[in-house]
Design a protein around this motif. Structure first.
Motif, PDB file in Angstrom:
ATOM      1  N   GLY A 109     -58.714 -20.176  22.918  1.00 23.33           N
ATOM      2  CA  GLY A 109     -59.583 -21.413  22.799  1.00 23.33           C
ATOM      3  C   GLY A 109     -60.833 -21.457  21.532  1.00 23.33           C
ATOM      4  N   LEU A 137     -61.565 -23.291  26.616  1.00 25.26           N
ATOM      5  CA  LEU A 137     -61.959 -23.316  25.009  1.00 25.26           C
ATOM      6  C   LEU A 137     -63.035 -22.112  24.712  1.00 25.26           C
ATOM      7  CD1 LEU A 137     -61.041 -25.397  22.746  1.00 25.26           C
ATOM      8  CD2 LEU A 137     -63.364 -26.791  23.246  1.00 25.26           C
ATOM      9  N   TRP A 185     -58.493 -35.820  24.215  1.00 21.32           N
ATOM     10  CA  TRP A 185     -57.802 -34.715  24.707  1.00 21.32           C
ATOM     11  C   TRP A 185     -58.936 -34.024  25.740  1.00 21.32           C
ATOM     12  CZ3 TRP A 185     -56.962 -31.969  19.683  1.00 21.32           C
ATOM     13  CH2 TRP A 185     -55.906 -32.618  18.713  1.00 21.32           C
ATOM     14  N   VAL A 206     -59.548 -30.116  27.508  1.00 26.39           N
ATOM     15  CA  VAL A 206     -59.220 -28.834  27.354  1.00 26.39           C
ATOM     16  C   VAL A 206     -59.883 -27.752  28.355  1.00 26.39           C
ATOM     17  CG1 VAL A 206     -59.171 -26.806  25.824  1.00 26.39           C
ATOM     18  CG2 VAL A 206     -58.854 -29.194  24.912  1.00 26.39           C
ATOM     19  N   ALA A 248     -64.165 -30.572  27.293  1.00 26.57           N
ATOM     20  CA  ALA A 248     -63.774 -29.294  27.540  1.00 26.57           C
ATOM     21  C   ALA A 248     -64.462 -28.532  28.840  1.00 26.57           C
ATOM     22  CB  ALA A 248     -64.124 -28.363  26.531  1.00 26.57           C
ATOM     23  N   ALA A 288     -54.862 -29.957  27.809  1.00 28.90           N
ATOM     24  CA  ALA A 288     -54.439 -28.438  27.675  1.00 28.90           C
ATOM     25  C   ALA A 288     -55.044 -27.559  28.224  1.00 28.90           C
ATOM     26  CB  ALA A 288     -54.559 -28.421  26.094  1.00 28.90           C
ATOM     27  N   LEU A 333     -61.022 -34.575  20.699  1.00 29.86           N
ATOM     28  CA  LEU A 333     -61.390 -33.838  21.890  1.00 29.86           C
ATOM     29  C   LEU A 333     -62.599 -34.497  22.679  1.00 29.86           C
ATOM     30  CD1 LEU A 333     -60.989 -31.282  23.630  1.00 29.86           C
ATOM     31  CD2 LEU A 333     -62.611 -30.337  21.939  1.00 29.86           C
TER      32      LEU A 333
END
Length: 287
Positions: A21, A16, A11, A13, A37, A69, A34
């Motif tokens: 987050g 965060l 993933w 993001v 980020a 995300a 994850l």
């Protein structure tokens, strides 16, 4: 366009380090994949994922992942995603029920915000359809918790200062505040789902209550001894004049007697989420 193959995992993001987050980070499990980020400021070393220091717009495409995300501003992310070449299998983004509730606000800035949110939703949907991405768009209501709230905290600050807080007698509009932890849980549920959960979902909290009752609970929790005074509208306007910049804007005032309640059934059925009631504590309003 960078298409995902079976070898691509993980993933990515955005946001965060924000309120939601921060909660999402606390709820991550060892098996959550994850990969990276994006952050504007490099955090302390030691995290098990890759931090990409940068901001929107102008960020170069990060490595491809199965899911992305976005927990931050929807407009900035929409501009970036449209310009990127990424095509994750699923895209999970946060919008806002302000898309509904502020569309007819007396505040031009709020009306413009509602228009931007609606435009971004349409653009993301079109982009995801073109690239073969499943879009999960979550619209939280008023987000609270973790001592980083910027909405209800204004009322608490005024009550602490004056030891009383005026509200119009008509401030009975319904509200459904949603805890930041529950917003993060919804994002994670969409990311962890065995198959993508496509759709646009309103995300209210688990309790519907009148505006003045919501504020009264905040004062009980964080401004003990302060009194909530339900006053005629002219006296309330006088209170706003005394508050100056600390007071709410015209859009907030205009909505105090308006119901802003949304159906949480679809999102809870799709993602299996609990419904947390509104029970703030002193830790939610520091200072």
């Amino acid at each position: 366009m960078e298409m995902l193959g079976e070898q691509v995992r993980g993933w990515g993001v955005f946001g965060l380090t924000g309120l939601v987050g921060e909660s999402l980070r606390d709820q991550l499990q060892p098996g959550d994949p994850l990969a990276w980020a994006v952050t504007r400021q490099a955090p302390a070393a030691g995290d098990r994922w890759q931090w990409i220091v940068g901001g929107l717009p102008g960020l170069a495409d990060p490595p491809p992942v199965q899911a992305i995300a976005s927990l931050g501003p929807l407009d900035a992310f929409t501009d970036w995603f449209e310009a990127s070449s990424l095509a994750p299998r699923r895209l999970v983004v946060l919008g806002s029920t302000s898309r509904h509730g502020k569309a007819d606000s007396p505040d031009p800035g709020e009306r413009a915000l509602a228009g931007r949110l609606a435009d971004c939703e349409a653009r993301l949907a079109a982009c995801c359809e073109k690239r073969g991405c499943a879009l999960t768009l979550l619209r939280p209501t008023l987000i609270w918790g973790r001592g980083r709230d910027r909405n209800l905290a204004r009322w608490v600050a005024l009550a602490r200062r004056w030891r009383w807080l005026p509200l119009p007698r008509t401030a009975h509009g319904l509200r459904q505040p949603v805890h930041a932890d529950d917003v993060a849980a919804a994002v994670l549920a969409a990311l962890r789902a065995p198959e993508p959960v496509a759709g646009h979902f309103d995300l209210p909290g688990g309790e519907t209550l009148a505006y003045d009752a919501m504020v009264a609970r905040c004062l009980d929790a964080a401004a003990p001894g302060a009194r909530l005074l339900r006053v005629p509208a002219p006296l309330f306007r006088l209170g706003l004049a005394l508050a100056g910049r600390r007071g709410p804007g015209p859009g907030v005032v205009a909505r105090l007697d308006r119901d802003l309640a949304y159906d949480g059934g679809p999102v809870r059925a799709a993602l299996g989420l609990p419904a947390r009631p509104f029970r703030p504590g002193p830790e939610d309003f520091p200072g």
